[in-house]
Design an enzyme around this catalytic site. Sequence first.
Site, PDB file in Angstrom:
ATOM      1  N   MET A   1      45.823  62.496 -10.378  1.00  0.00           N
ATOM      2  CA  MET A   1      45.914  61.033 -10.428  1.00  0.00           C
ATOM      3  C   MET A   1      47.372  60.637 -10.614  1.00  0.00           C
ATOM      4  SD  MET A   1      42.538  60.198 -12.751  1.00  0.00           S
ATOM      5  CE  MET A   1      42.965  61.336 -14.074  1.00  0.00           C
ATOM      6  N   THR A   2      48.026  60.292  -9.528  1.00  0.00           N
ATOM      7  CA  THR A   2      49.467  60.001  -9.557  1.00  0.00           C
ATOM      8  C   THR A   2      49.715  58.503  -9.673  1.00  0.00           C
ATOM      9  OG1 THR A   2      49.499  60.024  -7.139  1.00  0.00           O
ATOM     10  CG2 THR A   2      50.039  62.076  -8.260  1.00  0.00           C
ATOM     11  N   TYR A   3      49.150  57.884 -10.716  1.00  0.00           N
ATOM     12  CA  TYR A   3      49.262  56.438 -10.857  1.00  0.00           C
ATOM     13  C   TYR A   3      50.690  55.967 -11.107  1.00  0.00           C
ATOM     14  CZ  TYR A   3      44.193  56.619 -11.317  1.00  0.00           C
ATOM     15  OH  TYR A   3      42.856  56.822 -11.094  1.00  0.00           O
ATOM     16  N   GLU A   4      51.549  56.857 -11.604  1.00  0.00           N
ATOM     17  CA  GLU A   4      52.933  56.423 -11.834  1.00  0.00           C
ATOM     18  C   GLU A   4      53.658  56.150 -10.517  1.00  0.00           C
ATOM     19  OE1 GLU A   4      53.019  60.984 -12.213  1.00  0.00           O
ATOM     20  OE2 GLU A   4      51.613  59.334 -12.348  1.00  0.00           O
TER      21      GLU A   4
ATOM     22  N   ALA B   1      23.965  54.230 -12.074  1.00  0.00           N
ATOM     23  CA  ALA B   1      24.361  54.544 -10.698  1.00  0.00           C
ATOM     24  C   ALA B   1      24.957  53.344  -9.987  1.00  0.00           C
ATOM     25  CB  ALA B   1      23.155  55.052  -9.917  1.00  0.00           C
TER      26      ALA B   1
ATOM     27  N   GLU C   1      38.608  60.145 -18.360  1.00  0.00           N
ATOM     28  CA  GLU C   1      39.998  59.772 -18.632  1.00  0.00           C
ATOM     29  C   GLU C   1      40.157  59.294 -20.074  1.00  0.00           C
ATOM     30  OE1 GLU C   1      41.900  57.336 -15.654  1.00  0.00           O
ATOM     31  OE2 GLU C   1      40.475  57.961 -14.107  1.00  0.00           O
TER      32      GLU C   1
END
Length: 302
Positions: free
Chosen positions: A282-285, A151, A219
């Site tokens: 998850m729009t990491y680009e 945790a 992921e």
Amino acid sequence: MRIHRVRQGETLEQIGEQYGVTVRDLVHYNELSSQQVIVPGLALLIPGGEPLGVQAYIVKSGDTAASIAAKFGLSNELFSQWTGYETTTALTVGTRLYLPVRHPTKRSIEVNGYLLPSGTPSDAHILQELSLLTYFCSFSYQARADGSLEAPKDNVALRAARAQRIRPLMTVTNFDGTNFNSNLAHTILANASIRRRLIDNLASTCKSKGYRGVNVDFEHMQPGDRPLYNQFIAQLRDSLHAQGLSVSIAMGPKTADNPNQSWMGAFDYKTLGSEVDFLMLMTYEWGWVGGPPMTTNSLHVG
């Protein structure tokens, strides 16, 4: 949100009193320093009020300030506040004005933010500043190969979330302390007893700590684990829904389904979409915390 054009001699205290807002909110929304002197003509954002959009208008031949105000249904005062011009002012053809457009109804949205809790007062300060969040995801509860959880230091953040009426979600990951571990995810997903133990631990932690649901952020899973991940999410949903809790997931964006794709293949949009209450892409680009500054508004949902 409204716009106010500062007039000669006005102070933040006077403007706040006029609109029924605090100086603190004026400073916050306009990114001012508390000691900053405001000058005539400065456009200030005023929180609250009726929902307004902004429309650009180019002054044409024959236009007057009064006729433009009438065209947009604006009072003389509102026109002046937004443009800095009185309705008796002669306007030059070609001048660009930004005018408010009324929206008949407000649209409701839900907003989530991820927080890496430190267990210090800074957690409470962050959630106080972001008090309009619907959810905050505590990042993260790290799943272990035996179905146990490690945790984060989330007690301060949980107290602050309750005070601000933000619904806390516990994010569970296959993060091993260094990386998102595909082998760790496979070990958990492929073993029915470990999977069950993890689900039970997630449900009991929600109950003991007051979380309102679980957000799964597995992921770099192996593409072949796609059906196992679907099964895990369905089992987690059944367990959490029985206790009135939500289940959500974070997953990578894609424009087509390729089950063999290295990072995205494990995400079965069609099946997962029917299993979860909501999800985060998850729009990491388009930018991430470890990279250079980039746009955050490339995603359009229609």
